[in-house]
Scaffold this motif. Structure first.
Motif, PDB file in Angstrom:
ATOM      1  N   GLY A 200       5.929   6.395   0.752  1.00 29.97           N
ATOM      2  CA  GLY A 200       4.898   5.889  -0.148  1.00 29.97           C
ATOM      3  C   GLY A 200       4.821   4.378  -0.229  1.00 29.97           C
ATOM      4  N   VAL A 201       5.283   3.686   0.831  1.00 26.07           N
ATOM      5  CA  VAL A 201       5.232   2.222   0.726  1.00 26.07           C
ATOM      6  C   VAL A 201       5.107   1.540   2.093  1.00 26.07           C
ATOM      7  CG1 VAL A 201       7.762   1.981   0.575  1.00 26.07           C
ATOM      8  CG2 VAL A 201       6.281   0.221  -0.413  1.00 26.07           C
ATOM      9  N   SER A 202       4.129   0.653   2.158  1.00 31.37           N
ATOM     10  CA  SER A 202       3.837  -0.093   3.384  1.00 31.37           C
ATOM     11  C   SER A 202       3.334  -1.472   2.982  1.00 31.37           C
ATOM     12  CB  SER A 202       2.758   0.663   4.179  1.00 31.37           C
ATOM     13  OG  SER A 202       2.254  -0.109   5.249  1.00 31.37           O
ATOM     14  N   THR A 203       3.265  -2.378   3.969  1.00 34.91           N
ATOM     15  CA  THR A 203       2.724  -3.708   3.692  1.00 34.91           C
ATOM     16  C   THR A 203       1.547  -3.986   4.615  1.00 34.91           C
ATOM     17  OG1 THR A 203       4.593  -4.494   5.052  1.00 34.91           O
ATOM     18  CG2 THR A 203       4.725  -4.879   2.696  1.00 34.91           C
TER      19      THR A 203
ATOM     20  N   SER B 144       0.857  -1.175   0.000  1.00 31.44           N
ATOM     21  CA  SER B 144       0.000   0.000   0.000  1.00 31.44           C
ATOM     22  C   SER B 144       0.894   1.225   0.000  1.00 31.44           C
ATOM     23  CB  SER B 144      -0.932  -0.003   1.217  1.00 31.44           C
ATOM     24  OG  SER B 144      -0.228   0.476   2.352  1.00 31.44           O
ATOM     25  N   SER B 145       0.260   2.389   0.044  1.00 30.14           N
ATOM     26  CA  SER B 145       1.011   3.638  -0.067  1.00 30.14           C
ATOM     27  C   SER B 145       1.560   4.133   1.269  1.00 30.14           C
ATOM     28  CB  SER B 145       0.103   4.717  -0.648  1.00 30.14           C
ATOM     29  OG  SER B 145      -0.998   4.913   0.227  1.00 30.14           O
ATOM     30  N   GLY B 146       1.148   3.490   2.368  1.00 29.64           N
ATOM     31  CA  GLY B 146       1.621   3.950   3.674  1.00 29.64           C
ATOM     32  C   GLY B 146       0.858   3.264   4.792  1.00 29.64           C
ATOM     33  N   GLY B 147       1.247   3.558   6.017  1.00 27.39           N
ATOM     34  CA  GLY B 147       0.623   2.915   7.160  1.00 27.39           C
ATOM     35  C   GLY B 147      -0.870   3.182   7.237  1.00 27.39           C
ATOM     36  N   THR B 148      -1.255   4.399   6.944  1.00 25.15           N
ATOM     37  CA  THR B 148      -2.676   4.726   7.034  1.00 25.15           C
ATOM     38  C   THR B 148      -3.482   3.902   6.044  1.00 25.15           C
ATOM     39  OG1 THR B 148      -2.158   6.940   7.822  1.00 25.15           O
ATOM     40  CG2 THR B 148      -4.347   6.621   6.864  1.00 25.15           C
ATOM     41  N   GLU B 149      -2.982   3.752   4.825  1.00 24.32           N
ATOM     42  CA  GLU B 149      -3.728   2.933   3.865  1.00 24.32           C
ATOM     43  C   GLU B 149      -3.738   1.467   4.309  1.00 24.32           C
ATOM     44  OE1 GLU B 149      -2.465   2.813  -0.267  1.00 24.32           O
ATOM     45  OE2 GLU B 149      -4.247   1.649  -0.816  1.00 24.32           O
TER      46      GLU B 149
ATOM     47  N   CYS C 169      -7.677 -10.331  15.089  1.00 24.98           N
ATOM     48  CA  CYS C 169      -6.688  -9.558  15.838  1.00 24.98           C
ATOM     49  C   CYS C 169      -5.705  -8.946  14.847  1.00 24.98           C
ATOM     50  CB  CYS C 169      -5.950 -10.445  16.835  1.00 24.98           C
ATOM     51  SG  CYS C 169      -4.607  -9.573  17.674  1.00 24.98           S
ATOM     52  N   HIS C 170      -5.663  -7.620  14.827  1.00 24.75           N
ATOM     53  CA  HIS C 170      -4.723  -6.912  13.948  1.00 24.75           C
ATOM     54  C   HIS C 170      -3.553  -6.392  14.777  1.00 24.75           C
ATOM     55  CE1 HIS C 170      -3.316  -4.545  10.515  1.00 24.75           C
ATOM     56  NE2 HIS C 170      -3.023  -3.604  11.400  1.00 24.75           N
ATOM     57  N   VAL C 171      -2.340  -6.656  14.305  1.00 26.91           N
ATOM     58  CA  VAL C 171      -1.156  -6.081  14.951  1.00 26.91           C
ATOM     59  C   VAL C 171      -0.657  -4.924  14.094  1.00 26.91           C
ATOM     60  CG1 VAL C 171       1.234  -6.470  15.663  1.00 26.91           C
ATOM     61  CG2 VAL C 171      -0.517  -8.210  16.118  1.00 26.91           C
ATOM     62  N   ASP C 172      -0.649  -3.726  14.699  1.00 27.01           N
ATOM     63  CA  ASP C 172      -0.128  -2.564  13.981  1.00 27.01           C
ATOM     64  C   ASP C 172       1.369  -2.461  14.245  1.00 27.01           C
ATOM     65  OD1 ASP C 172       0.368  -0.274  12.643  1.00 27.01           O
ATOM     66  OD2 ASP C 172      -0.396   1.058  14.214  1.00 27.01           O
ATOM     67  N   ALA C 173       2.116  -2.982  13.274  1.00 25.41           N
ATOM     68  CA  ALA C 173       3.581  -2.906  13.356  1.00 25.41           C
ATOM     69  C   ALA C 173       4.088  -1.937  12.291  1.00 25.41           C
ATOM     70  CB  ALA C 173       4.186  -4.288  13.185  1.00 25.41           C
ATOM     71  N   CYS C 174       3.292  -0.912  12.020  1.00 24.39           N
ATOM     72  CA  CYS C 174       3.720   0.107  11.060  1.00 24.39           C
ATOM     73  C   CYS C 174       5.095   0.635  11.436  1.00 24.39           C
ATOM     74  CB  CYS C 174       2.716   1.264  11.032  1.00 24.39           C
ATOM     75  SG  CYS C 174       1.305   0.913   9.981  1.00 24.39           S
ATOM     76  N   LEU C 175       5.270   0.902  12.708  1.00 19.38           N
ATOM     77  CA  LEU C 175       6.516   1.479  13.195  1.00 19.38           C
ATOM     78  C   LEU C 175       7.583   0.403  13.412  1.00 19.38           C
ATOM     79  CD1 LEU C 175       7.837   4.068  14.172  1.00 19.38           C
ATOM     80  CD2 LEU C 175       6.696   3.775  16.367  1.00 19.38           C
ATOM     81  N   GLY C 176       7.194  -0.678  14.063  1.00 17.34           N
ATOM     82  CA  GLY C 176       8.205  -1.652  14.505  1.00 17.34           C
ATOM     83  C   GLY C 176       8.493  -2.778  13.540  1.00 17.34           C
ATOM     84  N   GLY C 177       7.592  -3.013  12.586  1.00 16.31           N
ATOM     85  CA  GLY C 177       7.675  -4.211  11.754  1.00 16.31           C
ATOM     86  C   GLY C 177       9.047  -4.482  11.170  1.00 16.31           C
ATOM     87  N   TYR C 178       9.623  -3.463  10.551  1.00 13.46           N
ATOM     88  CA  TYR C 178      10.889  -3.703   9.853  1.00 13.46           C
ATOM     89  C   TYR C 178      12.113  -3.457  10.734  1.00 13.46           C
ATOM     90  CZ  TYR C 178       8.250  -4.706   5.718  1.00 13.46           C
ATOM     91  OH  TYR C 178       7.388  -5.314   4.833  1.00 13.46           O
ATOM     92  N   LEU C 179      11.890  -3.245  12.024  1.00 12.49           N
ATOM     93  CA  LEU C 179      13.030  -3.144  12.941  1.00 12.49           C
ATOM     94  C   LEU C 179      13.068  -4.314  13.927  1.00 12.49           C
ATOM     95  CD1 LEU C 179      15.491  -1.617  14.015  1.00 12.49           C
ATOM     96  CD2 LEU C 179      13.975  -0.206  15.389  1.00 12.49           C
ATOM     97  N   LEU C 180      11.914  -4.731  14.435  1.00 14.16           N
ATOM     98  CA  LEU C 180      11.894  -5.716  15.524  1.00 14.16           C
ATOM     99  C   LEU C 180      12.589  -7.040  15.198  1.00 14.16           C
ATOM    100  CD1 LEU C 180       8.349  -5.060  17.047  1.00 14.16           C
ATOM    101  CD2 LEU C 180      10.566  -4.581  18.107  1.00 14.16           C
TER     102      LEU C 180
END
Ligand SMILES: *Cc1c(COP(=O)(O)O)cnc(C)c1O
Length: 426
Positions: free
Chosen positions: A258-261, A106-111, A211-222
């Motif tokens: 402009g890029v999120s998963t 997607s285009s970002g965390g919000t999307e 159950c949704h996990v919002d790892a917008c911030l941590g996903g690619y670091l944790l």
């Protein structure tokens, strides 16, 4: 058309456009000067909005691929086979990192969050819930409030525990016939703490909920944080009951904006996100996210960044983030009158005035003094926000020195605003 007629047309102002165009070189020169007054994130004094890798080779690669794919459109991926291949490779790396079954860009965390809320809503409706609700902690990102607002889902925000993490007991008490999805953050933006994902996911699973996990911030670091030996409680699809997840490549994935998963465990749930329309004179229209036209550059940038860095590169940058964070935390904790809010699980945290010491510090005055010295700390409700990037490891000592000075001086606050986003209109 004669030259005279062309002149007559170009002399007229149409709409609000300038009557005549400006030469490119003149504009670029003017922009370089204008931008000189914008936030200088390369200097290491910015703490949000940009994730500074301090890696000139990566930056050069990103600039090159951005312009290489500037005009491509990924709306129909079969027209641009290179973008299709890149997207496939990004998604398979993402699935591997988090143990996901299905993934989309997607285009970002919000999307990504919009899409996850929409799938949860439609999943609930398919199960006979007419007006579904979403449960989250009050620390969950405002994108959930926004998605619920747009998508007609009621959001129920629950108080956290004293440690700033979501409270599974509050979730258990709030679940009812309308509940569609329980949200946990890994970590939440304000305090950098990871919600108890295992407990929340188990609650959801026990009642047949999502159950949704919002790892917008941590996903690619944790994943790298854990590989560097940090204590990271399970938070991704390896936890039973987690059904969807969001993770932004344009944050600690280090690609440009402009890029999120957005990811799902099961095909059935992901299916709600896929849109197909076959009654249009223009032909079959199908998409897996909310965008129509999709810019090629963010896809190319994400692919290039992930492939260029590889595990080794992410570990190297993760180590720098860890060192910077450790330095910032130790520095703040060493300053009389300040304290770190909660006990952050990652590279993001808040600090504020410590009510338990004899010295009373006006945190807004500290923020003003730090502003004066060029440090751009975001003001939250309870204090100031730090988000460490790899490039911050070079400025830890200077930061701590300035912060200690600021905390020691008894200034009065000018009354800066607690602002994160903004509305532009005219
Ligand atoms: C940044 C962020 C989002 C929203 O992502 P955008 O890319 O800004 O739209 C959602 N959740 C968390 C925890 C975030 O940090």
């Amino acid at each position: 058309m004669t030259g005279d007629q062309t002149d007559a047309i170009s002399a007229a102002t149409i709409g609000g456009l300038p009557a005549t165009g400006r030469p490119a070189d003149e504009m670029l020169d003017a922009l370089r000067i204008e931008r000189g007054g914008d936030l200088d994130w390369r200097g290491g004094r910015a703490f949000s909005l940009v994730y500074n890798t301090d890696d000139p080779e990566l930056e050069r690669l990103q600039h090159e691929v951005a312009s290489m794919f500037l005009h491509e459109n990924a709306l129909n991926p079969f027209r641009y086979e290179t973008l299709l291949r890149m997207e496939g490779e990004i998604l398979s790396m993402a699935k591997g990192l988090f143990g996901a079954g299905h993934a989309a860009l997607s285009s970002g965390g919000t999307e990504s969050i919009f899409l996850a809320v929409q799938t949860a809503r439609d999943h609930a409706r398919a199960n006979g819930v007419a007006s579904p609700t979403l449960l989250c902690a009050e620390t969950a990102h405002p994108a959930f409030a926004k998605a619920c607002h747009y998508l007609d889902v009621e959001r129920i925000a629950l108080p956290t525990r004293d440690d700033g993490r979501a409270d599974p007991d509050a979730f258990a008490a709030a679940i009812d016939d309308r509940t569609a999805v329980l949200v946990a953050s890994a970590p939440c933006y304000p305090f950098g703490v990871i919600d108890p994902v295992t407990e929340i996911a188990a609650l959801a699973a026990g009642r047949g909920l999502l159950c949704h996990v919002d790892a917008c911030l941590g996903g690619y670091l944790l994943p790298f944080w854990a590989a560097l030996g940090q204590d990271v409680a399970p938070w991704d699809f390896r936890v039973d009951g987690v059904t969807s997840m969001s993770a932004d490549i344009h944050k600690y994935g280090y690609s440009y904006k402009g890029v999120s998963t957005v990811m799902y465990r099961d095909r059935d749930l992901y299916q709600h996100q896929i849109f197909m329309y076959d009654s249009w004179p223009g032909g079959l229209y199908a998409s897996s996210s909310s965008a129509g036209t999709r810019p090629g550059s963010p896809i190319a940038g994400a692919w290039a960044t992930m492939t260029h860095l590889g595990s080794e590169g992410y570990l190297r940058l993760g180590r720098r983030v860890l060192d910077a964070t450790t330095g910032f935390l130790e520095g703040v904790r060493s300053i009389d009158g300040l304290r770190v809010t909660s006990d952050p699980d990652m590279s993001v945290f808040e600090f504020g005035a410590d009510p338990d010491t004899g010295r009373s510090v006006d945190i807004d005055a500290v923020a003003d003094l730090m502003d004066d010295r060029g440090w751009n700390l975001d003001r939250q409700q309870g204090g100031l926000h730090v988000m460490s990037s790899p490039g911050h490891d070079r400025v830890v000592d200077a930061f701590v020195t300035d912060l200690a000075d600021a905390a020691a001086s008894h200034g009065t606050a000018r009354g800066g605003e607690h602002v994160y986003g903004g509305v532009v209109e005219s």
